[in-house]
Structures are given as C-alpha cells and as structure tokens.
Design an enzyme around this catalytic site. Sequence first.
Site, PDB file in Angstrom:
ATOM      1  N   LYS A  19      42.404  39.535  36.765  1.00 50.10           N
ATOM      2  CA  LYS A  19      43.518  40.687  35.265  1.00 50.10           C
ATOM      3  C   LYS A  19      43.885  39.958  34.764  1.00 50.10           C
ATOM      4  O   LYS A  19      44.600  40.148  34.167  1.00 50.10           O
ATOM      5  CB  LYS A  19      44.027  41.362  36.943  1.00 50.10           C
ATOM      6  N   ARG A  94      48.896  50.287  42.978  1.00 47.66           N
ATOM      7  CA  ARG A  94      48.518  48.882  44.511  1.00 47.66           C
ATOM      8  C   ARG A  94      47.640  50.088  45.986  1.00 47.66           C
ATOM      9  O   ARG A  94      47.102  50.189  46.506  1.00 47.66           O
ATOM     10  CB  ARG A  94      49.009  47.889  44.531  1.00 47.66           C
ATOM     11  N   ARG A 131      41.825  28.355  41.569  1.00 51.40           N
ATOM     12  CA  ARG A 131      43.162  28.446  40.547  1.00 51.40           C
ATOM     13  C   ARG A 131      44.311  27.173  40.829  1.00 51.40           C
ATOM     14  O   ARG A 131      44.540  27.120  41.256  1.00 51.40           O
ATOM     15  CB  ARG A 131      43.268  29.348  40.948  1.00 51.40           C
ATOM     16  N   ARG A 166      48.991  28.280  43.182  1.00 51.88           N
ATOM     17  CA  ARG A 166      49.892  29.520  44.393  1.00 51.88           C
ATOM     18  C   ARG A 166      50.138  29.193  45.831  1.00 51.88           C
ATOM     19  O   ARG A 166      48.693  28.982  46.790  1.00 51.88           O
ATOM     20  CB  ARG A 166      48.949  30.746  43.879  1.00 51.88           C
ATOM     21  N   ARG A 177      44.279  38.660  51.923  1.00 51.64           N
ATOM     22  CA  ARG A 177      44.741  40.013  50.406  1.00 51.64           C
ATOM     23  C   ARG A 177      43.547  40.830  50.219  1.00 51.64           C
ATOM     24  O   ARG A 177      43.032  41.995  50.416  1.00 51.64           O
ATOM     25  CB  ARG A 177      44.718  38.691  49.612  1.00 51.64           C
TER      26      ARG A 177
HETATM   27  P1  AP5 Z   1      43.626  35.522  37.534  1.00 49.16           P
HETATM   28  O1  AP5 Z   1      43.296  36.260  35.862  1.00 49.16           O
HETATM   29  O2  AP5 Z   1      44.273  34.607  37.651  1.00 49.16           O
HETATM   30  O3  AP5 Z   1      42.715  36.559  38.290  1.00 49.16           O
HETATM   31  P2  AP5 Z   1      43.648  37.755  39.230  1.00 49.16           P
HETATM   32  O4  AP5 Z   1      42.511  39.135  39.225  1.00 49.16           O
HETATM   33  O5  AP5 Z   1      45.090  38.494  38.610  1.00 49.16           O
HETATM   34  O6  AP5 Z   1      44.735  37.532  40.325  1.00 49.16           O
HETATM   35  P3  AP5 Z   1      45.865  37.267  41.135  1.00 49.16           P
HETATM   36  O7  AP5 Z   1      45.042  36.874  41.990  1.00 49.16           O
HETATM   37  O8  AP5 Z   1      46.829  37.487  40.274  1.00 49.16           O
HETATM   38  O9  AP5 Z   1      45.618  38.909  41.943  1.00 49.16           O
HETATM   39  P4  AP5 Z   1      46.387  39.454  42.789  1.00 49.16           P
HETATM   40  O10 AP5 Z   1      45.619  41.067  42.974  1.00 49.16           O
HETATM   41  O11 AP5 Z   1      45.919  38.710  44.165  1.00 49.16           O
HETATM   42  O12 AP5 Z   1      47.668  38.840  42.586  1.00 49.16           O
HETATM   43  P5  AP5 Z   1      48.908  39.173  42.044  1.00 49.16           P
HETATM   44  O13 AP5 Z   1      49.992  38.065  41.614  1.00 49.16           O
HETATM   45  O14 AP5 Z   1      48.890  41.065  41.530  1.00 49.16           O
HETATM   46  O15 AP5 Z   1      41.793  34.390  37.374  1.00 49.16           O
HETATM   47  C1  AP5 Z   1      41.954  33.914  38.902  1.00 49.16           C
HETATM   48  C2  AP5 Z   1      41.232  32.666  38.898  1.00 49.16           C
HETATM   49  O16 AP5 Z   1      39.968  32.833  38.200  1.00 49.16           O
HETATM   50  C3  AP5 Z   1      41.789  31.745  37.912  1.00 49.16           C
HETATM   51  O17 AP5 Z   1      41.760  30.330  38.127  1.00 49.16           O
HETATM   52  C4  AP5 Z   1      40.647  31.792  36.787  1.00 49.16           C
HETATM   53  O18 AP5 Z   1      41.254  30.477  35.638  1.00 49.16           O
HETATM   54  C5  AP5 Z   1      39.943  31.971  37.017  1.00 49.16           C
HETATM   55  N1  AP5 Z   1      38.637  32.814  36.463  1.00 49.16           N
HETATM   56  C6  AP5 Z   1      39.137  34.035  36.090  1.00 49.16           C
HETATM   57  N2  AP5 Z   1      38.090  34.477  34.951  1.00 49.16           N
HETATM   58  C7  AP5 Z   1      36.951  33.806  35.173  1.00 49.16           C
HETATM   59  C8  AP5 Z   1      35.463  34.498  35.028  1.00 49.16           C
HETATM   60  N3  AP5 Z   1      35.030  35.740  33.822  1.00 49.16           N
HETATM   61  N4  AP5 Z   1      34.880  33.333  35.389  1.00 49.16           N
HETATM   62  C9  AP5 Z   1      35.229  32.414  36.658  1.00 49.16           C
HETATM   63  N5  AP5 Z   1      36.671  32.082  36.465  1.00 49.16           N
HETATM   64  C10 AP5 Z   1      37.441  32.931  35.563  1.00 49.16           C
HETATM   65  O19 AP5 Z   1      49.442  39.509  43.765  1.00 49.16           O
HETATM   66  C11 AP5 Z   1      50.041  38.904  44.749  1.00 49.16           C
HETATM   67  C12 AP5 Z   1      50.940  39.927  45.553  1.00 49.16           C
HETATM   68  O20 AP5 Z   1      52.380  40.193  44.619  1.00 49.16           O
HETATM   69  C13 AP5 Z   1      50.512  40.210  45.960  1.00 49.16           C
HETATM   70  O21 AP5 Z   1      49.666  39.741  47.677  1.00 49.16           O
HETATM   71  C14 AP5 Z   1      51.249  41.105  46.906  1.00 49.16           C
HETATM   72  O22 AP5 Z   1      51.863  40.722  47.981  1.00 49.16           O
HETATM   73  C15 AP5 Z   1      52.456  40.851  45.994  1.00 49.16           C
HETATM   74  N6  AP5 Z   1      52.743  42.265  45.042  1.00 49.16           N
HETATM   75  C16 AP5 Z   1      51.977  42.986  43.606  1.00 49.16           C
HETATM   76  N7  AP5 Z   1      51.859  43.443  42.902  1.00 49.16           N
HETATM   77  C17 AP5 Z   1      51.868  44.832  43.669  1.00 49.16           C
HETATM   78  C18 AP5 Z   1      52.157  46.076  44.313  1.00 49.16           C
HETATM   79  N8  AP5 Z   1      51.348  46.744  43.185  1.00 49.16           N
HETATM   80  N9  AP5 Z   1      52.062  46.363  45.471  1.00 49.16           N
HETATM   81  C19 AP5 Z   1      52.806  46.004  46.046  1.00 49.16           C
HETATM   82  N10 AP5 Z   1      52.529  44.661  46.424  1.00 49.16           N
HETATM   83  C20 AP5 Z   1      52.159  43.302  45.065  1.00 49.16           C
HETATM   84 MG    MG Z   2      47.690  37.787  38.847  1.00 48.83          MG
END
Ligand code: AP5
Ligand code: MG
Length: 223
Positions: A19, A94, A131, A166, A177
């Site tokens: 994402k 979410r 990552r 991270r 997660r």
């Molecule tokens: P990346 O682009 O970083 O993936 P992502 O989908 O953004 O993954 P996240 O881990 O950030 O999602 P998340 O939803 O768990 O975390 P968030 O920060 O939102 O890509 C991942 C890896 O793959 C990278 O190394 C990249 O280089 C690689 N990659 C990308 N595309 C690729 C491809 N096509 N091929 C190969 N490799 C590839 O949330 C973190 C925490 O915050 C949550 O767990 C929760 O505690 C809290 N939080 C955030 N939002 C909320 C909410 N709305 N409600 C409640 N809690 C929340």
């Molecule tokens: Mg992300």
Amino acid sequence: MSGQTGLRIVLVGAPGAGKGTQASRISERYGIPHISTGDIFRAEVAAKTELGAKAKGFIDAGELVPDEIVTGMVEKRLGEPDAAGGFLLDGYPRTRAQAEAFDQDFGGHAVDMVVALNVDEEEVVSRMSGRQVCSDIDCGTVFQESSNPPITDGICDSCGSALVRRDDDQPPAILRRIEEFRQKTEPVITYYRDGGSLVDVDGSGCIDDVAERIFAAIDAAKA
Ligand code: AP5
Ligand code: MG
C-alpha cells in the site's frame, strides 16, 4: 468536510501488500496527498506525543489502535487544506466502525473508489520480513532486501539516512497483524464491495507492473 472536491481514494490490503509503496506513485500521478494512518502514528511515536504513547503498545503488538483514537485523528488530518482537493487514504478505514464513521463525516458517501490490493499471505510475510525503512520519519522511503534494495546497503536512496527495520516487522507482530486484517479489515472490504465502490487489483509481481494495474483501474473507474 462535506464541501470537499477532487478524487477521494482508499487503498486497502493486507499488511505488507504494498500500500505505502504504491500510494506514493498514485499520489504523484493524480496530485492528491497520501495520508497513511500508520505513518501518522509512527511520527507521533517518534515525537513522543501523548497520542503516540497511547498508540505505541498496540502497534508494537501488531494490534489495531482503538477506533475512537484513530477516527478523531483522521478527521483532524482530512480537515487540513491540502485534503480539500481529494486524498489517497492508506490504512484507513480498517474496521467496519471506522468505515461507517467515515461515511457519516461525508454525508453518507466518503470515497469515490476503494482499491483493494490483493496479495497472498505467504508473499506478504516474505515482503515484510525483508522490509527496510528510512529512519528519517519525514522521508520514510520503503525498501525490500531482495525485491527493492537500496543502491547502497543500509542507506536511503532518497535522503542518505540510515535504513532500519520497523518494530512491528518481527514474526509475532507480523502474524498478529495478518490476523487483525482477517478479522477486522476483511469486513471493510465486503462493506465497500457491497456498496459498489471497490475495485480489485492483483498486487503480485513487480512494483511497476502493480502500479500500472492500479492506474488502469483508477482511470477506468474515473471515466
Ligand atoms: P509496503 O508498501 O511497505 O506495504 P504496506 O501495505 O504499506 O504494508 P504495511 O506493513 O505498512 O501495512 P500495515 O497495514 O500493516 O501497516 P500500517 O503502517 O498501515 O511494502 C511492504 C514491503 O514489500 C516493502 O519492503 C516493499 O519494498 C515491498 N514491496 C512492495 N511492493 C512489492 C512488490 N510488488 N513486489 C515485491 N516487494 C514489494 O499500520 C501500522 C499499525 O498502525 C497497525 O498495525 C495498527 O496498529 C496501526 N494503525 C494504522 N492504521 C490504523 C487504523 N486505521 N486503525 C487502527 N490501527 C491502525
Ligand atoms: Mg504501509
């Protein structure tokens, strides 16, 4: 917030689906701000704010932060001037309660389109396990050891800061997660699918190919 104009997109997908990686590209192409709730929380944790302190335990354990904390934070962010001309939300809503609160804020219709980025679980675990992220929170560029490595080991291509892992990319938090996604976020996907605003995009394959699929889906839905 109901007076807003412009393209309003939500990007939804499993942890590690790509994402954040794709959001930067979408944001640049369509000229809308990328708003990631995860990035906002990490900035709050780094700045040691009260909000960051409330959220940190949940984030490190791989659990969702309670709805009442998240919803208020997003409402505040979407009230900022740059979001008035549209936005790309990454990581929100979410839960079903967040999706309903969001729609209510916009008089029943918060988004133009929801892009679901679909990647299988084995692949997302592998992506997150390798990552690396820029330690400068204002930069935040994301890399992957094998699929998307930096030019120089351990150094961010964009700003030259050190790359780090991270805290929630450790195996127990990764599994938690994914479980949270299955239980709480898959119902959000169903909510938008039933409402007719969801488009599915295959998130497997290389980053540029996924970006092209997303652009095609957005352009088709806009037309
Ligand atoms: P990346 O682009 O970083 O993936 P992502 O989908 O953004 O993954 P996240 O881990 O950030 O999602 P998340 O939803 O768990 O975390 P968030 O920060 O939102 O890509 C991942 C890896 O793959 C990278 O190394 C990249 O280089 C690689 N990659 C990308 N595309 C690729 C491809 N096509 N091929 C190969 N490799 C590839 O949330 C973190 C925490 O915050 C949550 O767990 C929760 O505690 C809290 N939080 C955030 N939002 C909320 C909410 N709305 N409600 C409640 N809690 C929340
Ligand atoms: Mg992300």
